[in-house]
Scaffold this motif. Structure first.
Motif, PDB file in Angstrom:
ATOM      1  N   PRO A 113       7.357 -14.167  -0.463  1.00 27.87           N
ATOM      2  CA  PRO A 113       6.381 -15.154  -0.946  1.00 27.87           C
ATOM      3  C   PRO A 113       6.907 -16.584  -0.846  1.00 27.87           C
ATOM      4  CG  PRO A 113       6.563 -13.317  -2.479  1.00 27.87           C
ATOM      5  CD  PRO A 113       7.674 -13.157  -1.489  1.00 27.87           C
ATOM      6  N   GLY A 114       6.019 -17.506  -0.530  1.00 25.43           N
ATOM      7  CA  GLY A 114       6.400 -18.898  -0.435  1.00 25.43           C
ATOM      8  C   GLY A 114       6.638 -19.520  -1.804  1.00 25.43           C
ATOM      9  N   SER A 183      -9.978  -7.424 -11.939  1.00 20.28           N
ATOM     10  CA  SER A 183      -8.904  -8.408 -11.949  1.00 20.28           C
ATOM     11  C   SER A 183      -7.647  -7.740 -12.489  1.00 20.28           C
ATOM     12  CB  SER A 183      -9.300  -9.593 -12.830  1.00 20.28           C
ATOM     13  OG  SER A 183      -8.294 -10.586 -12.800  1.00 20.28           O
ATOM     14  N   ILE A 184      -6.489  -8.236 -12.086  1.00 12.97           N
ATOM     15  CA  ILE A 184      -5.232  -7.606 -12.492  1.00 12.97           C
ATOM     16  C   ILE A 184      -4.329  -8.614 -13.203  1.00 12.97           C
ATOM     17  CG2 ILE A 184      -3.116  -6.497 -11.656  1.00 12.97           C
ATOM     18  CD1 ILE A 184      -4.781  -5.356  -9.364  1.00 12.97           C
ATOM     19  N   ALA A 185      -3.869  -8.233 -14.385  1.00 15.92           N
ATOM     20  CA  ALA A 185      -2.898  -9.024 -15.156  1.00 15.92           C
ATOM     21  C   ALA A 185      -3.360 -10.464 -15.371  1.00 15.92           C
ATOM     22  CB  ALA A 185      -1.534  -8.986 -14.464  1.00 15.92           C
ATOM     23  N   GLY A 186      -4.657 -10.635 -15.584  1.00 15.07           N
ATOM     24  CA  GLY A 186      -5.190 -11.972 -15.865  1.00 15.07           C
ATOM     25  C   GLY A 186      -5.379 -12.850 -14.655  1.00 15.07           C
ATOM     26  N   GLY A 187      -5.059 -12.352 -13.452  1.00 14.52           N
ATOM     27  CA  GLY A 187      -5.264 -13.135 -12.232  1.00 14.52           C
ATOM     28  C   GLY A 187      -4.494 -14.440 -12.213  1.00 14.52           C
ATOM     29  N   LYS A 188      -3.267 -14.422 -12.751  1.00 15.11           N
ATOM     30  CA  LYS A 188      -2.519 -15.674 -12.902  1.00 15.11           C
ATOM     31  C   LYS A 188      -1.846 -16.151 -11.616  1.00 15.11           C
ATOM     32  CE  LYS A 188      -1.516 -14.644 -17.758  1.00 15.11           C
ATOM     33  NZ  LYS A 188      -0.444 -14.330 -18.752  1.00 15.11           N
ATOM     34  N   ALA A 189      -1.612 -15.250 -10.694  1.00 16.07           N
ATOM     35  CA  ALA A 189      -0.905 -15.623  -9.462  1.00 16.07           C
ATOM     36  C   ALA A 189      -1.702 -16.662  -8.679  1.00 16.07           C
ATOM     37  CB  ALA A 189      -0.661 -14.393  -8.605  1.00 16.07           C
ATOM     38  N   ALA A 247      -2.704  -1.062 -13.430  1.00 17.03           N
ATOM     39  CA  ALA A 247      -2.827  -1.303 -11.993  1.00 17.03           C
ATOM     40  C   ALA A 247      -1.696  -0.614 -11.235  1.00 17.03           C
ATOM     41  CB  ALA A 247      -2.818  -2.800 -11.711  1.00 17.03           C
ATOM     42  N   LYS A 248      -0.494  -0.587 -11.838  1.00 15.36           N
ATOM     43  CA  LYS A 248       0.650   0.050 -11.190  1.00 15.36           C
ATOM     44  C   LYS A 248       0.426   1.553 -11.041  1.00 15.36           C
ATOM     45  CE  LYS A 248       4.793   0.280  -9.467  1.00 15.36           C
ATOM     46  NZ  LYS A 248       5.046  -0.240  -8.101  1.00 15.36           N
ATOM     47  N   CYS A 249      -0.165   2.153 -12.042  1.00 16.04           N
ATOM     48  CA  CYS A 249      -0.469   3.586 -11.958  1.00 16.04           C
ATOM     49  C   CYS A 249      -1.456   3.864 -10.825  1.00 16.04           C
ATOM     50  CB  CYS A 249      -1.035   4.081 -13.290  1.00 16.04           C
ATOM     51  SG  CYS A 249       0.149   4.104 -14.649  1.00 16.04           S
ATOM     52  N   LEU A 250      -2.476   3.008 -10.721  1.00 14.82           N
ATOM     53  CA  LEU A 250      -3.450   3.179  -9.639  1.00 14.82           C
ATOM     54  C   LEU A 250      -2.793   2.960  -8.274  1.00 14.82           C
ATOM     55  CD1 LEU A 250      -6.455   1.236 -11.235  1.00 14.82           C
ATOM     56  CD2 LEU A 250      -6.247   3.720 -10.963  1.00 14.82           C
ATOM     57  N   ALA A 251      -1.885   1.984  -8.213  1.00 16.96           N
ATOM     58  CA  ALA A 251      -1.209   1.694  -6.947  1.00 16.96           C
ATOM     59  C   ALA A 251      -0.352   2.859  -6.491  1.00 16.96           C
ATOM     60  CB  ALA A 251      -0.352   0.436  -7.093  1.00 16.96           C
ATOM     61  N   LEU A 252       0.266   3.554  -7.428  1.00 17.23           N
ATOM     62  CA  LEU A 252       1.088   4.713  -7.065  1.00 17.23           C
ATOM     63  C   LEU A 252       0.237   5.823  -6.459  1.00 17.23           C
ATOM     64  CD1 LEU A 252       3.502   4.815 -10.138  1.00 17.23           C
ATOM     65  CD2 LEU A 252       4.052   4.121  -7.789  1.00 17.23           C
ATOM     66  N   ILE A 253      -0.998   5.938  -6.961  1.00 21.53           N
ATOM     67  CA  ILE A 253      -1.928   6.891  -6.352  1.00 21.53           C
ATOM     68  C   ILE A 253      -2.252   6.449  -4.927  1.00 21.53           C
ATOM     69  CG2 ILE A 253      -4.236   7.893  -6.482  1.00 21.53           C
ATOM     70  CD1 ILE A 253      -4.096   7.545  -9.522  1.00 21.53           C
ATOM     71  N   GLY A 254      -2.482   5.135  -4.770  1.00 22.74           N
ATOM     72  CA  GLY A 254      -2.790   4.584  -3.451  1.00 22.74           C
ATOM     73  C   GLY A 254      -1.670   4.743  -2.452  1.00 22.74           C
ATOM     74  N   ASP A 255      -0.425   4.802  -2.952  1.00 19.34           N
ATOM     75  CA  ASP A 255       0.707   5.029  -2.055  1.00 19.34           C
ATOM     76  C   ASP A 255       0.637   6.414  -1.402  1.00 19.34           C
ATOM     77  OD1 ASP A 255       1.700   2.548  -2.705  1.00 19.34           O
ATOM     78  OD2 ASP A 255       3.144   3.298  -4.179  1.00 19.34           O
ATOM     79  N   LYS A 256      -0.020   7.332  -2.087  1.00 15.72           N
ATOM     80  CA  LYS A 256      -0.141   8.701  -1.571  1.00 15.72           C
ATOM     81  C   LYS A 256      -1.440   8.922  -0.797  1.00 15.72           C
ATOM     82  CE  LYS A 256       3.634  10.092  -3.701  1.00 15.72           C
ATOM     83  NZ  LYS A 256       4.850  10.502  -2.953  1.00 15.72           N
ATOM     84  N   LEU A 257      -2.483   8.174  -1.166  1.00 15.70           N
ATOM     85  CA  LEU A 257      -3.804   8.357  -0.559  1.00 15.70           C
ATOM     86  C   LEU A 257      -4.197   7.078   0.181  1.00 15.70           C
ATOM     87  CD1 LEU A 257      -5.579  10.045  -3.620  1.00 15.70           C
ATOM     88  CD2 LEU A 257      -4.491  11.186  -1.664  1.00 15.70           C
ATOM     89  N   ARG A 266       0.004  -3.949  -1.834  1.00 12.27           N
ATOM     90  CA  ARG A 266      -1.116  -4.852  -2.110  1.00 12.27           C
ATOM     91  C   ARG A 266      -1.061  -5.356  -3.546  1.00 12.27           C
ATOM     92  NH1 ARG A 266      -7.631  -3.692  -1.761  1.00 12.27           N
ATOM     93  NH2 ARG A 266      -8.245  -5.881  -1.879  1.00 12.27           N
ATOM     94  N   LEU A 267      -0.652  -4.510  -4.487  1.00 13.74           N
ATOM     95  CA  LEU A 267      -0.531  -4.939  -5.877  1.00 13.74           C
ATOM     96  C   LEU A 267       0.488  -6.066  -5.998  1.00 13.74           C
ATOM     97  CD1 LEU A 267      -1.025  -4.679  -8.907  1.00 13.74           C
ATOM     98  CD2 LEU A 267       0.696  -2.852  -8.948  1.00 13.74           C
ATOM     99  N   ASN A 268       1.603  -5.914  -5.316  1.00 18.17           N
ATOM    100  CA  ASN A 268       2.629  -6.961  -5.371  1.00 18.17           C
ATOM    101  C   ASN A 268       2.094  -8.287  -4.843  1.00 18.17           C
ATOM    102  OD1 ASN A 268       5.513  -7.714  -5.827  1.00 18.17           O
ATOM    103  ND2 ASN A 268       5.441  -8.071  -3.624  1.00 18.17           N
ATOM    104  N   ASN A 269       1.289  -8.222  -3.783  1.00 22.98           N
ATOM    105  CA  ASN A 269       0.697  -9.443  -3.231  1.00 22.98           C
ATOM    106  C   ASN A 269      -0.258 -10.099  -4.225  1.00 22.98           C
ATOM    107  OD1 ASN A 269       2.048  -9.164  -0.802  1.00 22.98           O
ATOM    108  ND2 ASN A 269       0.383  -8.052   0.187  1.00 22.98           N
ATOM    109  N   ILE A 270      -0.960  -9.281  -4.991  1.00 17.05           N
ATOM    110  CA  ILE A 270      -1.956  -9.803  -5.929  1.00 17.05           C
ATOM    111  C   ILE A 270      -1.301 -10.492  -7.126  1.00 17.05           C
ATOM    112  CG2 ILE A 270      -3.745  -9.090  -7.584  1.00 17.05           C
ATOM    113  CD1 ILE A 270      -4.574  -6.947  -5.551  1.00 17.05           C
ATOM    114  N   VAL A 271      -0.182  -9.983  -7.586  1.00 14.44           N
ATOM    115  CA  VAL A 271       0.424 -10.518  -8.816  1.00 14.44           C
ATOM    116  C   VAL A 271       1.537 -11.522  -8.542  1.00 14.44           C
ATOM    117  CG1 VAL A 271      -0.183  -8.451 -10.116  1.00 14.44           C
ATOM    118  CG2 VAL A 271       2.073  -8.601  -9.015  1.00 14.44           C
TER     119      VAL A 271
END
Length: 298
Positions: A113-114, A183-189, A247-257, A266-271
């Motif tokens: 990230p910049g 929205s994730i974690a208040g959308g602060k990023a 969101a992290k729990c959902l992302a772990l599912i996405g890592d498999k599916l 993608r979660l890391n990019n969002i936060v």
């Protein structure tokens, strides 16, 4: 009125900025779309141009997909690098332009990230097929333009905002429109963003001075600010924000599916905030960027 050859002029970028460019240049679009004024496939052939152009705006390129096969990886180099070489070959046959403007990408800096990085504060370390093909196209054009005495301007835009935006911004709009966006974690990023219109306003400045520039607005909108802006225009409620752990729990599912809408990357990019400096472009070109939140219309 000077003549401008615009590759990729019927895509998202072209639809938004050609009406602005038409006020300054006699614009001819070239590409594979039905709406292009000159039909040409830069990948397979050197295009045949009918005349010399004063300025070239090269925006045609491949992006917005994650390659899964070697053929898909190769296609980035075919379009972004080989297509650029074929375009230059075609220009040599009809007479060289005085200026060449290339639309590159912030992705050339890699995945890190910049942190208000400048054009010289970090190496071009992008190793994805998209990033690497853009780096190699920049390198080719730098050598070619220097050899031919052509003024070269390279723009590295951040996330583009404009009507019909593709990619992550388009996905956000569609998600809020259909009510499936969270929205994730208040959308602060915060993210570096650029109004697509500004590309048109930058072209004549680059024709005059050339150079390589990171381009984004001065506001650096947060995800929450974007969500509110989009929801207001759509007449929708501001999306609910869920905590990071959920969101992290959902992302772990996405890592498999693979079909799941979110994964860990993608979660890391969002936060994570991703910010680049636009000071060089403002200082050297006298450019005043548009504010994305004030000007973005869906």
């Amino acid at each position: 009125m000077e003549k401008l050859l615009f590759t990729g002029g019927t895509g998202f970028l072209g639809r938004n900025i050609k009406p602005i460019l038409d006020k300054t240049y006699e614009v001819t679009t070239i590409g594979i779309m039905d709406a292009d004024m000159i039909k040409a496939n830069f990948v397979t052939d050197t295009p045949v141009l009918p005349e010399r152009y004063d300025v070239v705006l090269h925006a045609a390129g491949k992006a917005h997909i994650y390659p899964k096969t070697e053929a898909e990886r190769k296609s980035f180099y075919d379009v972004n690098l080989t297509g650029t070489i074929h375009l230059c070959d075609a220009l040599e046959k009809v007479g060289l332009p005085k200026a060449f403007v290339f639309i590159s990408s912030m992705n050339v800096y890699g995945d890190e990230p910049g942190k208000m990085d400048t054009e010289d504060s970090r190496p071009l370390s992008g190793d994805s097929p998209y990033a690497d093909s853009k780096i190699k196209a920049e390198e080719y054009l730098t050598t070619w333009c220097k050899k031919k005495g052509i003024k070269l301007g390279i723009l590295r835009p951040s996330l583009l905002a404009g009507k019909g935006a593709p990619g992550n911004l388009g996905a956000m709009v569609n998600g809020i429109r259909t009510g499936i966006y969270l929205s994730i974690a208040g959308g602060k990023a915060k993210k570096s963003m650029l109004m697509v219109d500004d590309i048109a306003y930058l072209v004549p400045l680059l024709v005059e001075k050339g150079g390589t520039y990171n381009v984004c607005d001065d506001h650096y909108p947060s995800f929450r600010e974007l969500e509110k802006t989009i929801a207001r225009q759509l007449g929708k409620r501001v999306p609910i924000s869920i905590p990071y752990w959920m969101a992290k729990c959902l992302a772990l599912i996405g890592d498999k599916l693979s079909f799941f809408p979110i994964n860990s990357k993608r979660l890391n990019n969002i936060v994570t905030s991703d910010l680049f400096s636009n000071e060089k472009a403002k200082r050297e070109l006298g450019w005043k960027p548009m504010d994305v939140l004030e000007n973005y219309k869906i």
